[in-house]
Design a protein around this motif. Structure first.
Motif, PDB file in Angstrom:
ATOM      1  N   CYS A  54       0.829   4.178  -2.860  1.00 38.58           N
ATOM      2  CA  CYS A  54       0.586   5.594  -2.559  1.00 38.58           C
ATOM      3  C   CYS A  54       1.747   6.455  -3.051  1.00 38.58           C
ATOM      4  O   CYS A  54       1.528   7.565  -3.570  1.00 38.58           O
ATOM      5  CB  CYS A  54       0.393   5.784  -1.056  1.00 38.58           C
ATOM      6  N   ALA A  55       2.976   5.949  -2.904  1.00 36.92           N
ATOM      7  CA  ALA A  55       4.134   6.711  -3.378  1.00 36.92           C
ATOM      8  C   ALA A  55       4.079   6.887  -4.886  1.00 36.92           C
ATOM      9  O   ALA A  55       4.377   7.976  -5.418  1.00 36.92           O
ATOM     10  CB  ALA A  55       5.424   5.993  -2.968  1.00 36.92           C
ATOM     11  N   ALA A  56       3.695   5.808  -5.612  1.00 39.70           N
ATOM     12  CA  ALA A  56       3.593   5.917  -7.069  1.00 39.70           C
ATOM     13  C   ALA A  56       2.526   6.919  -7.463  1.00 39.70           C
ATOM     14  O   ALA A  56       2.699   7.709  -8.419  1.00 39.70           O
ATOM     15  CB  ALA A  56       3.278   4.546  -7.669  1.00 39.70           C
ATOM     16  N   ALA A  57       1.388   6.949  -6.744  1.00 46.75           N
ATOM     17  CA  ALA A  57       0.324   7.901  -7.047  1.00 46.75           C
ATOM     18  C   ALA A  57       0.760   9.330  -6.741  1.00 46.75           C
ATOM     19  O   ALA A  57       0.458  10.268  -7.497  1.00 46.75           O
ATOM     20  CB  ALA A  57      -0.933   7.540  -6.257  1.00 46.75           C
TER      21      ALA A  57
ATOM     22  N   ARG B 156      -2.812  14.337  -5.141  1.00 47.59           N
ATOM     23  CA  ARG B 156      -2.701  15.187  -3.966  1.00 47.59           C
ATOM     24  C   ARG B 156      -4.000  15.209  -3.154  1.00 47.59           C
ATOM     25  O   ARG B 156      -4.218  16.135  -2.376  1.00 47.59           O
ATOM     26  CB  ARG B 156      -2.340  16.627  -4.373  1.00 47.59           C
ATOM     27  N   THR B 157      -4.838  14.244  -3.297  1.00 48.95           N
ATOM     28  CA  THR B 157      -6.108  14.260  -2.571  1.00 48.95           C
ATOM     29  C   THR B 157      -5.878  13.950  -1.100  1.00 48.95           C
ATOM     30  O   THR B 157      -4.891  13.319  -0.713  1.00 48.95           O
ATOM     31  CB  THR B 157      -7.075  13.218  -3.163  1.00 48.95           C
TER      32      THR B 157
ATOM     33  N   ALA C  95      -4.018  10.491   3.431  1.00 45.91           N
ATOM     34  CA  ALA C  95      -4.375   9.739   4.633  1.00 45.91           C
ATOM     35  C   ALA C  95      -3.995   8.267   4.493  1.00 45.91           C
ATOM     36  O   ALA C  95      -3.480   7.645   5.429  1.00 45.91           O
ATOM     37  CB  ALA C  95      -5.871   9.877   4.909  1.00 45.91           C
ATOM     38  N   LEU C  96      -4.237   7.711   3.297  1.00 40.57           N
ATOM     39  CA  LEU C  96      -3.866   6.316   3.063  1.00 40.57           C
ATOM     40  C   LEU C  96      -2.358   6.120   3.139  1.00 40.57           C
ATOM     41  O   LEU C  96      -1.879   5.081   3.596  1.00 40.57           O
ATOM     42  CB  LEU C  96      -4.383   5.853   1.701  1.00 40.57           C
TER      43      LEU C  96
ATOM     44  N   ALA D 205       0.825  -1.208   0.000  1.00 42.59           N
ATOM     45  CA  ALA D 205       0.000   0.000   0.000  1.00 42.59           C
ATOM     46  C   ALA D 205       0.864   1.264   0.000  1.00 42.59           C
ATOM     47  O   ALA D 205       0.533   2.254  -0.671  1.00 42.59           O
ATOM     48  CB  ALA D 205      -0.926  -0.014   1.220  1.00 42.59           C
ATOM     49  N   LEU D 206       1.963   1.240   0.735  1.00 37.80           N
ATOM     50  CA  LEU D 206       2.835   2.421   0.797  1.00 37.80           C
ATOM     51  C   LEU D 206       3.464   2.710  -0.559  1.00 37.80           C
ATOM     52  O   LEU D 206       3.517   3.872  -1.006  1.00 37.80           O
ATOM     53  CB  LEU D 206       3.917   2.198   1.849  1.00 37.80           C
TER      54      LEU D 206
END
Length: 524
Positions: free
Chosen positions: A251-254, A260-261, A266-267, A247-248
């Motif tokens: 999120c880093a790739a996104a 930037r949401t 939060a995730l 998951a981390l």
């Protein structure tokens, strides 16, 4: 005349958000999953993975697969995962770079879907492959668990490692594509990662607990099964670590792609916390306490076992192996029915034991017991373990205890081996299976639960001849001459004569209690 031109106000096109954006991401993920399946490495490796699983399920085994220890079966499902993960990582990385290679990045800029959502879609395209991995693992474990001879307990966390590793590989491939938008990024990462793995293994000697468990797969196979509470594997924490790390990285790739949401941020925090918790939970090494517990069970197994009486003998096992007692009793009774004298009615104690090991990747031998009438049995059963156990029972019936068996280097070996092998359904096959060199000629070691039994070439020949004779006739001779056959002073030639085997060794003719071949072999 005046002309009036009405201008409609410009209205921005509505941007799909929320549920519509999620639907678009899922639709793109489905498309990318189909494209990923068409990639030759992914297709071939998944085909080999499924084929290997089916081959193991339906290929006739050596008998030991009929008695699986589930706490080892769950770990064995992880052995081929690194190769599958590499294929997934490479192909997802290539798929995420497709638009850059084809020069269509500019066209995507006019689309409603933001770049970070396309990144998420690439990562989600791996989910079907993780699901296939989970299905294969479940089928493998389920088939083993449904076998009548299954023992022990499997760990859901161990079984979850497979699909989590596939997900992690896919997400890592996407992140590498975003950080290094070049076709060499994926191969370079694999080479550097492999070199780092080798360097860390050499420097630490594979003894650093916290460092070993940072690797995605820590299978630790090799040793015989031990009770589940002595495994010492932080499987649940490791599964949390893999889940949090996946998951981390997603999120880093996104974030790298422009996400930037608030939800994404939060995730990211939650994933970071889960990863840190997993690392903290799996890192503390309790080797000293674990070794002390294993030592205690090794030295005083009776404190942790329950016992039951079958016939004249008592069978003691650890709680997870109680279902095997009937199988042990059948073998022990068949051996004892062939014995003569007081051995035919001796009350034996069959005790399950585990060797003292310091990790699950190495095995160790069991030391012989000095208690009269006590026979060791291990934590594996079926196949060659059955005649090996029979050798242990016969040895104690002939010599009295296991430590005395380890010093047997005379003609009593013939009686021991005949008792053990004649009690088998296929004595000739059992003879090959129980010998270290899988032969029925020449000198060799015959395996037993503790110390092996050395057999000279002449002893091997006599046993082979005995197995060719009708069992009832040899049984009558064994019972009639039991005292002489179990005496260490009886020569091989005399034993052969008593049992009706022609061509005795020359040892008796020169007045020695041992033949020349026997004495030479015992000195090795």
């Amino acid at each position: 005349m005046s002309t009036v031109i009405d201008k409609a106000p410009a209205v921005a096109a509505p941007v799909r958000t929320g549920r519509h954006s999620a639907a678009a991401v899922l639709a793109l993920a489905r498309f990318e999953a189909r494209e990923l399946l068409l990639q030759i490495p992914v297709f071939v490796f998944f085909l080999l993975y499924i084929g290997h699983a089916l081959w193991k399920l339906f290929l006739p085994g050596d008998g030991m697969d009929d008695y699986p220890a589930l706490q080892s079966v769950d770990r064995s499902s992880q052995s081929v995962l690194p190769f599958l993960a590499v294929a997934v990582l490479m192909c997802v990385n290539v798929a995420a770079l497709r638009s850059r290679r084809h020069g269509t990045d500019g066209h995507f800029d006019v689309l409603v879907m933001e770049p970070w959502r396309r990144t998420v879609a690439h990562a989600l395209s791996v989910v079907p492959f993780a699901a296939v991995t989970a299905l294969v693992v479940a089928v493998q474990f389920g088939r083993a668990a449904l076998k009548p001879g299954a023992a022990g307990h499997g760990s859901p966390a161990e079984l979850a490692v497979g699909p989590l590793v596939v997900l992690l590989a896919g997400v890592l491939g996407v992140l590498i594509a975003r950080l290094c938008p070049s076709i060499v990024g994926g191969p370079l990462f694999i080479v550097v990662g492999f070199a780092t793995f080798l360097t860390a293994s050499v420097v630490t000697g594979e003894k650093e607990h916290w460092l070993n468990w940072l690797y995605p797969v820590v299978s630790e196979n090799g040793a015989d099964p031990i009770p589940s509470d002595l495994l010492g594997r932080p499987a649940a924490w490791h599964a949390l670590y893999l889940l949090g790390l996946t998951a981390l990285l997603l999120c880093a790739a996104a974030l790298v792609s422009g996400g930037r949401t608030r939800l994404l941020k939060a995730l990211t925090v939650v994933a970071l916390g889960a990863t840190a918790a997993g690392i903290a939970g799996q890192s503390p090494g309790h080797e000293a306490r674990l070794t002390a517990a294993r030592t205690q069970v090794n030295r005083t197994p009776g404190r942790f076992q329950s016992c039951v009486v079958h016939g004249r003998s008592t069978y003691c096992s650890f709680p997870e192996w109680t279902g095997w007692r009937d199988d042990w009793a059948r073998v022990a009774d068949r051996v004892q029915r062939l014995a003569g004298g007081g051995a035919g009615g001796e009350r034996l104690t069959i005790r399950q034991r585990i060797p003292l090991i310091y990790d699950l990747s190495s095995d160790a031998a069991l030391t012989p017991l000095s208690t009269p009438g006590e026979v060791t049995v291990g934590t594996r059963w079926g196949g060659s373990r059955v005649p090996e156990f029979a050798v242990g029972v016969a040895s104690v019936l002939v010599a009295g205890d296991e430590q005395a068996v380890s010093r047997v280097c005379d003609a009593r070996v013939i009686t021991v081996m005949w008792l053990a092998l004649a009690a088998q359904d296929d004595p000739a096959a059992a003879f090959r299976a129980v010998r270290l060199d899988d032969s029925t000629a020449g000198s060799a070691l015959a395996l037993a639960p503790t110390e092996p039994v050395p057999m000279s070439a002449e002893q091997t020949r006599i046993v082979r001849e005995l197995l060719r004779q009708p069992r009832y006739s040899v049984t009558a001779r064994v019972k009639a001459h039991w005292t002489e056959l179990t005496s260490p002073k009886t020569s091989e030639a005399r034993v052969a004569e008593l049992l009706g085997v022609p061509g005795a060794a020359d040892g008796a003719r020169n007045g020695s209690g041992k033949g020349a071949d026997e004495g030479a072999w015992c000195q090795q």
